[in-house]
Design a protein around this motif. Structure first.
Motif, PDB file in Angstrom:
ATOM      1  N   SER A 168       0.844  -1.192   0.000  1.00 23.19           N
ATOM      2  CA  SER A 168       0.000   0.000   0.000  1.00 23.19           C
ATOM      3  C   SER A 168       0.878   1.240   0.000  1.00 23.19           C
ATOM      4  CB  SER A 168      -0.947   0.017   1.209  1.00 23.19           C
ATOM      5  OG  SER A 168      -0.233   0.182   2.415  1.00 23.19           O
ATOM      6  N   VAL A 169       0.327   2.297  -0.582  1.00 25.53           N
ATOM      7  CA  VAL A 169       0.962   3.617  -0.574  1.00 25.53           C
ATOM      8  C   VAL A 169      -0.079   4.605  -0.067  1.00 25.53           C
ATOM      9  CG1 VAL A 169       1.992   5.444  -1.961  1.00 25.53           C
ATOM     10  CG2 VAL A 169       2.510   3.057  -2.481  1.00 25.53           C
ATOM     11  N   LYS A 170       0.218   5.248   1.038  1.00 28.82           N
ATOM     12  CA  LYS A 170      -0.714   6.175   1.675  1.00 28.82           C
ATOM     13  C   LYS A 170      -2.072   5.512   1.925  1.00 28.82           C
ATOM     14  CE  LYS A 170       1.538  10.259  -0.298  1.00 28.82           C
ATOM     15  NZ  LYS A 170       1.395  11.458  -1.151  1.00 28.82           N
ATOM     16  N   GLY A 171      -2.007   4.237   2.332  1.00 28.96           N
ATOM     17  CA  GLY A 171      -3.216   3.511   2.694  1.00 28.96           C
ATOM     18  C   GLY A 171      -3.961   2.875   1.546  1.00 28.96           C
ATOM     19  N   GLU A 172      -3.507   3.076   0.313  1.00 29.09           N
ATOM     20  CA  GLU A 172      -4.195   2.514  -0.850  1.00 29.09           C
ATOM     21  C   GLU A 172      -3.520   1.223  -1.281  1.00 29.09           C
ATOM     22  OE1 GLU A 172      -5.288   3.551  -5.515  1.00 29.09           O
ATOM     23  OE2 GLU A 172      -4.235   5.021  -4.264  1.00 29.09           O
ATOM     24  N   PRO A 173      -4.218   0.074  -1.225  1.00 25.81           N
ATOM     25  CA  PRO A 173      -3.621  -1.203  -1.632  1.00 25.81           C
ATOM     26  C   PRO A 173      -3.297  -1.223  -3.121  1.00 25.81           C
ATOM     27  CG  PRO A 173      -5.600  -1.559  -0.315  1.00 25.81           C
ATOM     28  CD  PRO A 173      -5.583  -0.110  -0.684  1.00 25.81           C
ATOM     29  N   ARG A 174      -2.154  -1.813  -3.465  1.00 21.81           N
ATOM     30  CA  ARG A 174      -1.714  -1.909  -4.847  1.00 21.81           C
ATOM     31  C   ARG A 174      -0.936  -3.222  -4.996  1.00 21.81           C
ATOM     32  NH1 ARG A 174      -2.868   3.024  -6.598  1.00 21.81           N
ATOM     33  NH2 ARG A 174      -2.107   2.573  -8.689  1.00 21.81           N
ATOM     34  N   TYR A 175      -0.572  -3.544  -6.222  1.00 21.12           N
ATOM     35  CA  TYR A 175       0.355  -4.650  -6.441  1.00 21.12           C
ATOM     36  C   TYR A 175       1.315  -4.271  -7.551  1.00 21.12           C
ATOM     37  CZ  TYR A 175      -2.679  -6.173 -10.368  1.00 21.12           C
ATOM     38  OH  TYR A 175      -3.423  -6.240 -11.524  1.00 21.12           O
ATOM     39  N   GLY A 176       2.489  -4.909  -7.517  1.00 18.59           N
ATOM     40  CA  GLY A 176       3.490  -4.558  -8.505  1.00 18.59           C
ATOM     41  C   GLY A 176       4.659  -5.512  -8.510  1.00 18.59           C
ATOM     42  N   ALA A 177       5.649  -5.184  -9.333  1.00 20.22           N
ATOM     43  CA  ALA A 177       6.847  -5.999  -9.493  1.00 20.22           C
ATOM     44  C   ALA A 177       8.011  -5.327  -8.784  1.00 20.22           C
ATOM     45  CB  ALA A 177       7.167  -6.178 -10.970  1.00 20.22           C
ATOM     46  N   VAL A 178       8.712  -6.097  -7.960  1.00 14.28           N
ATOM     47  CA  VAL A 178       9.817  -5.569  -7.173  1.00 14.28           C
ATOM     48  C   VAL A 178      11.108  -5.684  -7.982  1.00 14.28           C
ATOM     49  CG1 VAL A 178      11.074  -5.708  -4.990  1.00 14.28           C
ATOM     50  CG2 VAL A 178       8.633  -6.327  -5.079  1.00 14.28           C
ATOM     51  N   LEU A 179      11.685  -4.531  -8.324  1.00 13.72           N
ATOM     52  CA  LEU A 179      12.975  -4.474  -9.002  1.00 13.72           C
ATOM     53  C   LEU A 179      14.018  -3.920  -8.043  1.00 13.72           C
ATOM     54  CD1 LEU A 179      11.850  -3.008 -12.462  1.00 13.72           C
ATOM     55  CD2 LEU A 179      12.020  -5.396 -11.767  1.00 13.72           C
ATOM     56  N   GLU A 180      15.243  -3.913  -8.476  1.00 19.27           N
ATOM     57  CA  GLU A 180      16.317  -3.447  -7.592  1.00 19.27           C
ATOM     58  C   GLU A 180      16.116  -2.004  -7.176  1.00 19.27           C
ATOM     59  OE1 GLU A 180      21.154  -3.497  -7.800  1.00 19.27           O
ATOM     60  OE2 GLU A 180      20.040  -5.244  -8.505  1.00 19.27           O
TER      61      GLU A 180
ATOM     62  N   GLY B 283      13.157  -0.346  -6.926  1.00 25.85           N
ATOM     63  CA  GLY B 283      11.847  -0.009  -6.380  1.00 25.85           C
ATOM     64  C   GLY B 283      10.779  -0.926  -6.945  1.00 25.85           C
ATOM     65  N   ILE B 284       9.553  -0.428  -7.010  1.00 29.20           N
ATOM     66  CA  ILE B 284       8.426  -1.244  -7.446  1.00 29.20           C
ATOM     67  C   ILE B 284       7.755  -0.639  -8.680  1.00 29.20           C
ATOM     68  CG2 ILE B 284       6.101  -2.017  -6.816  1.00 29.20           C
ATOM     69  CD1 ILE B 284       7.002  -2.576  -4.096  1.00 29.20           C
ATOM     70  N   VAL B 285       7.536  -1.478  -9.682  1.00 25.50           N
ATOM     71  CA  VAL B 285       6.730  -1.112 -10.846  1.00 25.50           C
ATOM     72  C   VAL B 285       5.264  -1.343 -10.476  1.00 25.50           C
ATOM     73  CG1 VAL B 285       6.150  -1.693 -13.227  1.00 25.50           C
ATOM     74  CG2 VAL B 285       8.550  -1.702 -12.478  1.00 25.50           C
ATOM     75  N   ASP B 286       4.461  -0.322 -10.540  1.00 27.47           N
ATOM     76  CA  ASP B 286       3.053  -0.414 -10.156  1.00 27.47           C
ATOM     77  C   ASP B 286       2.262  -1.069 -11.290  1.00 27.47           C
ATOM     78  OD1 ASP B 286       0.475  -0.142  -9.318  1.00 27.47           O
ATOM     79  OD2 ASP B 286       0.551   2.021  -8.994  1.00 27.47           O
ATOM     80  N   LEU B 287       1.938  -2.351 -11.130  1.00 26.27           N
ATOM     81  CA  LEU B 287       1.155  -3.067 -12.132  1.00 26.27           C
ATOM     82  C   LEU B 287      -0.343  -2.845 -11.973  1.00 26.27           C
ATOM     83  CD1 LEU B 287       3.137  -6.420 -12.138  1.00 26.27           C
ATOM     84  CD2 LEU B 287       3.153  -4.668 -13.923  1.00 26.27           C
ATOM     85  N   SER B 288      -0.783  -2.579 -10.752  1.00 18.44           N
ATOM     86  CA  SER B 288      -2.222  -2.378 -10.536  1.00 18.44           C
ATOM     87  C   SER B 288      -2.728  -1.149 -11.280  1.00 18.44           C
ATOM     88  CB  SER B 288      -2.532  -2.273  -9.042  1.00 18.44           C
ATOM     89  OG  SER B 288      -1.736  -1.296  -8.407  1.00 18.44           O
ATOM     90  N   ALA B 289      -1.873  -0.151 -11.487  1.00 17.60           N
ATOM     91  CA  ALA B 289      -2.294   1.039 -12.227  1.00 17.60           C
ATOM     92  C   ALA B 289      -2.703   0.690 -13.652  1.00 17.60           C
ATOM     93  CB  ALA B 289      -1.159   2.064 -12.245  1.00 17.60           C
ATOM     94  N   ARG B 290      -2.072  -0.338 -14.213  1.00 14.86           N
ATOM     95  CA  ARG B 290      -2.346  -0.729 -15.591  1.00 14.86           C
ATOM     96  C   ARG B 290      -3.368  -1.858 -15.706  1.00 14.86           C
ATOM     97  NH1 ARG B 290       2.461  -1.766 -19.918  1.00 14.86           N
ATOM     98  NH2 ARG B 290       2.768   0.421 -19.346  1.00 14.86           N
TER      99      ARG B 290
ATOM    100  N   PRO C 297      10.706   1.631 -12.096  1.00 14.57           N
ATOM    101  CA  PRO C 297       9.935   1.659 -10.840  1.00 14.57           C
ATOM    102  C   PRO C 297       9.342   3.038 -10.584  1.00 14.57           C
ATOM    103  CG  PRO C 297      12.034   0.557 -10.508  1.00 14.57           C
ATOM    104  CD  PRO C 297      12.088   1.175 -11.878  1.00 14.57           C
ATOM    105  N   VAL C 298       8.148   3.033  -9.975  1.00 19.28           N
ATOM    106  CA  VAL C 298       7.499   4.298  -9.642  1.00 19.28           C
ATOM    107  C   VAL C 298       7.408   4.508  -8.136  1.00 19.28           C
ATOM    108  CG1 VAL C 298       6.164   4.359 -11.769  1.00 19.28           C
ATOM    109  CG2 VAL C 298       5.193   3.258  -9.757  1.00 19.28           C
ATOM    110  N   HIS C 299       7.624   3.455  -7.340  1.00 14.14           N
ATOM    111  CA  HIS C 299       7.586   3.575  -5.884  1.00 14.14           C
ATOM    112  C   HIS C 299       8.909   3.085  -5.301  1.00 14.14           C
ATOM    113  CE1 HIS C 299       3.359   4.482  -6.047  1.00 14.14           C
ATOM    114  NE2 HIS C 299       3.054   3.313  -6.545  1.00 14.14           N
ATOM    115  N   ALA C 300       9.531   3.912  -4.490  1.00 15.70           N
ATOM    116  CA  ALA C 300      10.706   3.456  -3.749  1.00 15.70           C
ATOM    117  C   ALA C 300      10.260   2.499  -2.649  1.00 15.70           C
ATOM    118  CB  ALA C 300      11.442   4.649  -3.146  1.00 15.70           C
ATOM    119  N   LEU C 301      11.107   1.535  -2.322  1.00 12.15           N
ATOM    120  CA  LEU C 301      10.732   0.555  -1.303  1.00 12.15           C
ATOM    121  C   LEU C 301      10.491   1.214   0.048  1.00 12.15           C
ATOM    122  CD1 LEU C 301      13.110  -2.435  -2.168  1.00 12.15           C
ATOM    123  CD2 LEU C 301      10.766  -2.000  -2.928  1.00 12.15           C
ATOM    124  N   GLY C 302      11.161   2.335   0.291  1.00 10.95           N
ATOM    125  CA  GLY C 302      11.004   3.009   1.569  1.00 10.95           C
ATOM    126  C   GLY C 302       9.681   3.738   1.743  1.00 10.95           C
TER     127      GLY C 302
END
Length: 289
Positions: A10-22, A24-31, A60-65
């Motif tokens: 989740s990002v800011k409380g919104e559940p999502r899913y994506g692919a974890v790369l070195e 960060g995360i590619v947001d697949l749920s957006a697509r 990636p669009v989301h940093a792991l942190g």
């Protein structure tokens, strides 16, 4: 090619899913959320590998942190846990009995698990919260009466579990362990799903558990009394397995209850479950508010 891992977060409380790369995360749920609202629908559609391949070349669009990790499979129909599946675990019971003929098993609720990097909760009712590191099979193809010869074809992915247990509550009744296995937020699943590609991926995996950096559990899946093929076949004899079902396959010797005196978890402890080719699941511990 090593495929990215797929995670629910989740990002800011919104559940999502994506692919974890070195990076960060590619947001697949957006697509893909219109067709596949969660990773459970991705699994059911048989799209884990294709989405992972597609994400490998993206930025990636989301940093792991900045994310909060959630259990990888949202709302699984079944979470089936296997007990006493490593030979040294059977010996721990010191009851003089031979290895069991059939696997012990019990069910857990989704609410009893948190994700990676979220603290386990030691409940008000007990100070005997314990850890159990385990490898998890996630079912990708439905089946009933599945033969062992084709059982691995029903696996979509692998992940990890800290199958946290509240030890004194395991003994509240004569025939079951349900109470001690289902306290809210007492266990964890994750960090991600590793798409299952080949039999060699699960034949002989080293599984370890460290608590505060100290090695507590260490074994290999080649020593399982009930291998993954058998578990899938056996469970499907009495229950239809469906995509997203979770099978938690058993823990090695070395849980805190087996020390003299027992070494139960306390606030501030850090537990790390690690398996070759899968990753590391890390959680702290806090007291229930």
């Amino acid at each position: 090619m090593k495929l990215p891992r797929l995670a629910t977060y989740s990002v800011k409380g919104e559940p999502r899913y994506g692919a974890v790369l070195e990076g960060g995360i590619v947001d697949l749920s957006a697509r893909y959320a219109k067709d596949y609202p969660t990773l459970r629908e991705v699994i059911a559609a048989g799209k884990l590998v294709s989405l992972a391949e597609e994400a490998a070349g993206r930025t990636p669009v989301h940093a792991l942190g900045e994310i909060t990790w959630l259990p990888p499979v949202p709302a699984p129909e079944k979470i089936i846990c296997i007990g006493v599946n490593y030979p040294d675990r059977n010996a721990e019971y010191k009851d003089g009995q031979d290895a069991p003929k059939y696997p012990s098993m019990f069910m857990r609720s989704p609410r009893s698990f948190v994700g990676h990097d979220t603290p386990l909760v030691r409940p008000r009712a007990s100070a005997q919260l314990d850890y159990e590191g385990e490898i998890v099979l996630v079912i990708g193809k439905a089946g009933r009466h599945i033969p062992e010869s084709t059982a691995l074809d029903h696996i979509a992915a692998l992940t990890l579990c800290n199958e946290g247990s509240v030890r004194d509550w395991l003994r509240h009744a004569k025939f079951n362990v349900t109470q001690g296995k289902n306290f809210d937020s007492s266990g964890s699943l994750g960090p991600w799903l590793v798409p299952y590609m080949r039999e060699s991926q699960i034949t002989d995996i080293r599984l370890t558990t460290h608590v505060n950096g100290e090695l507590r559990q260490d074994d290999r899946t080649s020593r399982l009394m009930f291998p993954f093929r058998y578990l899938i076949s056996y469970i499907s004899t009495f229950a239809t397995l469906v995509p997203g079902d979770v099978i938690v396959t058993g823990t090695p010797t070395g849980a805190g209850a087996r020390f003299d005196p027992p070494r139960y978890l306390k606030p501030g402890d850090v537990i790390e479950i690690e398996a070759e080719g899968i990753g590391r699941l890390r959680n702290g511990v806090v007291d229930e508010a």
